[in-house]
Scaffold this active site. Sequence first.
Site, PDB file in Angstrom:
ATOM      1  N   ASP A   9       3.283   6.953   4.333  1.00 38.69           N
ATOM      2  CA  ASP A   9       3.241   5.631   3.708  1.00 38.69           C
ATOM      3  C   ASP A   9       1.957   4.920   4.105  1.00 38.69           C
ATOM      4  O   ASP A   9       1.542   4.986   5.273  1.00 38.69           O
ATOM      5  CB  ASP A   9       4.452   4.793   4.144  1.00 38.69           C
ATOM      6  CG  ASP A   9       4.969   3.902   3.023  1.00 38.69           C
ATOM      7  OD1 ASP A   9       4.201   3.649   2.080  1.00 38.69           O
ATOM      8  OD2 ASP A   9       6.136   3.477   3.098  1.00 38.69           O
ATOM      9  N   HIS A  63      -4.361   0.658  -0.965  1.00 33.67           N
ATOM     10  CA  HIS A  63      -3.055   0.308  -0.385  1.00 33.67           C
ATOM     11  C   HIS A  63      -2.193   1.525  -0.082  1.00 33.67           C
ATOM     12  O   HIS A  63      -1.058   1.370   0.374  1.00 33.67           O
ATOM     13  CB  HIS A  63      -2.310  -0.645  -1.318  1.00 33.67           C
ATOM     14  CG  HIS A  63      -2.967  -1.985  -1.439  1.00 33.67           C
ATOM     15  ND1 HIS A  63      -2.664  -3.038  -0.600  1.00 33.67           N
ATOM     16  CD2 HIS A  63      -3.935  -2.436  -2.278  1.00 33.67           C
ATOM     17  CE1 HIS A  63      -3.405  -4.089  -0.925  1.00 33.67           C
ATOM     18  NE2 HIS A  63      -4.182  -3.753  -1.940  1.00 33.67           N
ATOM     19  N   LEU A  99       5.764  -2.417   4.231  1.00 36.22           N
ATOM     20  CA  LEU A  99       6.017  -3.813   4.577  1.00 36.22           C
ATOM     21  C   LEU A  99       7.481  -4.084   4.878  1.00 36.22           C
ATOM     22  O   LEU A  99       7.809  -5.101   5.476  1.00 36.22           O
ATOM     23  CB  LEU A  99       5.529  -4.718   3.440  1.00 36.22           C
ATOM     24  CG  LEU A  99       4.028  -4.617   3.122  1.00 36.22           C
ATOM     25  CD1 LEU A  99       3.653  -5.564   1.994  1.00 36.22           C
ATOM     26  CD2 LEU A  99       3.177  -4.904   4.354  1.00 36.22           C
TER      27      LEU A  99
END
Length: 745
Positions: free
Chosen positions: A382, A173, A386
């Site tokens: 990043d 992630h 989100l």
Amino acid sequence: MGRLIVVSNRLPVTVTLEANERLDYRSSSGGLASGLSAYLEKQAAEQGTTSDSLWIGWPGSEMDERFQPEIKERLKSHYAAWPVFLTHEQVEGYYHGFSNGTLWPLFHYFHVYCEFSEENWQRYVEVNRKFAEAVAEIATEDDTIWVHDYQLMLVPQMLREKMPRARIGFFLHIPFPSHDIFRLLPRQWGRQLLQGLIGADLIGFHTYDYTHHFLRTILRLLGFDHSMGTVALGDRMLKVDTFPMGIEYNKFHDATQLPEVIAEKEELKNVMAGRQAILSVDRLDYTKGILNRLRAWELFLETNPDWRERVKLILIVVPSREAVGEYEIMKHQIDETVGRINGQYGGVGWTPIAYVYRSVPFANLVAAYSYADAALVTPLRDGMNLVAKEYVACRTNGRGVLILSEMAGAASELPESLLINPNSIPEIADAIKTALEMPEDEQRLRLDAMQDRIKRYDVVRWAQDFLHSLEKVADPDASVPTIRVTSEQTREFAERFCAAQRRLLFLDYDGTLVGFSGDPQSVKPGERVLRVLERLVKLPQTEVVVVSGRKHDTLNEWIGHIGVSIVAEHGAVIRRQDMEWHESPPPQHKWKQELRPILEAYVDRLPGSFVEEKLYCLVWHYRKADPELGPLRARELVDSLLAFTGNQTAVQVLPGNKIVELRDPAHNKGAVAAQIATDAGADFIVAVGDDVTDEDMFRGLPEGSITIKVGRPPTAAAYRVRSQEDVLTLLEEFAEAAECEEARR
């Protein structure tokens, strides 16, 4: 189909022990927890039943052993969760130390903040093993195991060792850095992390850049090349692909109509007194570029005095890792910068920045998204981000502008935003002015395109795509015509071997009996290889033929004393058991003299490559060369050779495993194997090989022969095994079964 087992550092529920020794269970925040929960809920709704899943992770606090049985039972029965309990030392070394003190800064290109502590690395290995053991304890090979993020990069391979046939996925992630950054890790750590990851069947990243960086890194550090993101690892395939994570679009979009959100938005309107708003939401982290954002806001106010008192920056900073030195310094710098800007430009009734340093409830966050005329999302690096997607989802009135860093993973999905370089203060300041002055028609066009995209590819679709891809890549037998040799199959072959009147075994050498090496002369057979060959040769009515492209004198030195038959240089030189060497007639063509200069030219162009000359072939080796440049030069060489040789039948050009081979087509393993099989009159024939040259042997043997490929197809062989280890195990089974049968007689 079994369960979905999700494995992450944190569980979606946090367990704490209150002062009165009462256990408190609360939902954890975070995009992964909420996103996967949405996917599981949708799956359960579609199936009309409860979701068959289990989540494994740390419950968020150190817990006395007295309470652990109760916590396990409660988490399993009420939350479909299974805890991995960690000690204070493990949390400090594995999580705060290696995960967040080494991997986090390195993967975000802040390598100056990295700590390279051997003690923390050992804690990381220890805790990853603890997670793998927890999964193996409760998972079956029917389950799908999905491991998440940088804290657990060693888990896939640890699980593979415990559960070879398991279906394992991994998703990172955060960014995966370029090879030049990744190799700043000590070599042993870096290689072990990569080996840990490739234990998975599918590895997912947010963007193509991260996928490309990973593929390039495993090529340069581990030597594994790929084809369209697929990496061959023995008898299984690893797929590396891009899956940009989405959000729960409808949750954010629909929440703008909730009464509590509408009330919060009205309150914001009153506070803002009709002014326009720029929103910035981030947790405290040096990767987020908050200070650059503030400096850009200061520059905007300085260069655009007509906008003063007409617009306000709402700066929300969520506390994070406050005990870490870099974060304490950053918090102080943010406080100081906000104070200076408000002091310099603020006045009675207006301050340029409304600064909030705390976690913000969902209703307040959606209200801010819904109210703000523009969002300022400018991380220095990043994985996805989100926040950018959440802001877009909450713009229900067709207005709003997203200012987005091109260094965020979301930038590749949201090109209609105002993309900026987060290191350029003037560029961010100009984007703020552009956003505030953008016509409403243009705002609507940009928003419609972004909303349509993130609505279609939401977090549920992201999870579905990943798991569907995992199911396809982890089921290799579904599309492979060859049959994997199982333990039951091995026993069946051994029984047929014992029952046969005359046995004949054809065994390739490199890649079948022994592994590959950068130096072709350094792969002498080990004790295990010699021992099993000796056992087989001693059996009555059994002939073992080692078939290789190697020179006959090398093979004779290594295995000639055992009594095996040797077929060297693809059949140009042969010795049947203890008989004399026999060479084919001298070659009639001069192609070697004509083609060798071409090979030598490529040796000059590729340091580490070299030419090996045999009686009937030339071989250009590049295993020691640069792992990226080598395959490129090999393709160029093959093209050059094919163009030069044209329709000649005197020479064959064969790309192989880190080699390009030129040979006389009259000499190949298939023709020799067929002749030996005819002469021997055997009723049990096995052929095992791994290379393109072994395909001739598989095709040339009589019907009923057992042909086995080492590694993945395509192949003409009927069966396949994973590695040299499996080949030796099979041969040992043959020897053991026959020796027992002889003893009974």
